[in-house]
Write a protein that holds these residues in place. Sequence first.
Motif, PDB file in Angstrom:
ATOM      1  N   MET A 142      31.505  24.438  96.858  1.00 22.23           N
ATOM      2  CA  MET A 142      30.296  23.614  96.781  1.00 22.23           C
ATOM      3  C   MET A 142      29.245  24.292  95.911  1.00 22.23           C
ATOM      4  O   MET A 142      29.175  25.523  95.842  1.00 22.23           O
ATOM      5  N   SER A 143      28.427  23.473  95.248  1.00 20.77           N
ATOM      6  CA  SER A 143      27.262  23.960  94.511  1.00 20.77           C
ATOM      7  C   SER A 143      26.068  23.099  94.891  1.00 20.77           C
ATOM      8  O   SER A 143      26.166  21.862  94.928  1.00 20.77           O
ATOM      9  N   PHE A 144      24.922  23.763  95.164  1.00 23.27           N
ATOM     10  CA  PHE A 144      23.703  23.063  95.565  1.00 23.27           C
ATOM     11  C   PHE A 144      22.700  23.165  94.412  1.00 23.27           C
ATOM     12  O   PHE A 144      21.972  24.145  94.273  1.00 23.27           O
ATOM     13  N   LEU A 145      22.699  22.151  93.566  1.00 25.53           N
ATOM     14  CA  LEU A 145      22.025  22.214  92.270  1.00 25.53           C
ATOM     15  C   LEU A 145      20.511  22.166  92.357  1.00 25.53           C
ATOM     16  O   LEU A 145      19.824  22.588  91.411  1.00 25.53           O
ATOM     17  N   HIS A 146      19.958  21.650  93.442  1.00 20.99           N
ATOM     18  CA  HIS A 146      18.506  21.588  93.644  1.00 20.99           C
ATOM     19  C   HIS A 146      18.091  22.323  94.906  1.00 20.99           C
ATOM     20  O   HIS A 146      17.039  22.026  95.480  1.00 20.99           O
TER      21      HIS A 146
END
Length: 347
Positions: free
Chosen positions: A148-152
């Motif tokens: 997973m990546s949490f861009l904000h």
Amino acid sequence: MPLTKEDRINTVMGGGHVVILGAGASIASTFRNPEMNGKQLPSMDNFIEIVGLQDIVSTIPEKLQAENFEQLYSNLHEDNPESDEIREIESRVQEYFGDMKLPEAPTIYDHLVLSLRPRDLIATFNWDPFLYQAFCRNSEFTKDLPLMSFLHGNVSIGYSSEDKRCGPAGMYMRRDGGYFEPTKLLYPVKQKNYNDDEFISMEWDRLKYWLKDDSTKLVTVFGYGAPGTDVEAVTLLDEAYGGKDARNMEQFEIVDIQDEDTVVKRWDKFIHSHHYDYATDYFSSSLALNPRRTSESYFQHILPMTPDEAFSESNPIPSDISTLEELWDWHKPLIEAEKIWKEKNEK
């Protein structure tokens, strides 16, 4: 002879799938199964009312007002980034999203995290904790879940600059330190320089790596409208993907309630020729039609070994599953087939 549903389950191969989530994905999830305490997920146009910021906004000078919350915050930040109003807004946003909880019944996010494997990536622009909560509770069933990546940033995720690691916000990774400082959520529209924040830069680097990787053949955009207010994000996505002519064998999928012509035009620079799929809901998407086998389905349909294989059956997950245990039971044959595949390839 066409492949059967059983063949679909037992056929395991490589490939990679990137799923990019916008606010529409979380909103769709709560429409199906509401947040445990009945909280609504706001859009940028009703954000002030739903989060309860009217009293703060009413004191803001007219010249800084805006109907869209992102623009309002940007105006405030440009005027005085250290103002009491900004600090109070940031505090309330953290509080509103921070205590949200998934309902006990399976949500779209539970389906989503189980539909992918460790060679896949989910990148989200959303602040709510639903994706992370779904990941945690489904990891009790299997550890073979996507990255997973949490861009904000995200209310559930913290970052230890000391260890260059992320983890549960407010927790420690060890006894002698490694505090996971809650990640920043709000950025001014005109100054979204993601490279200025170490955690955000790391999250974007992961997404860019996955998009550039030759093994990534599928990209799904779910509920993300590529807003004009976030020019930098769209530019980064475009640069990482490399342009539609350079990705002439990839398939781009859009899951959105807006009409097909509108969303295809919006994402035109990512779509090579006719290489796209469109769905108005999650259960019509590739993720639900062939959970954990989206890449296999792609290779068997788009690059068939024989003409008959192009007509192989899908293995759609039922949309009416009512418990996590039932959801896990449905996925067991897929997980078992993957274990057998791993054992054969590790010898």
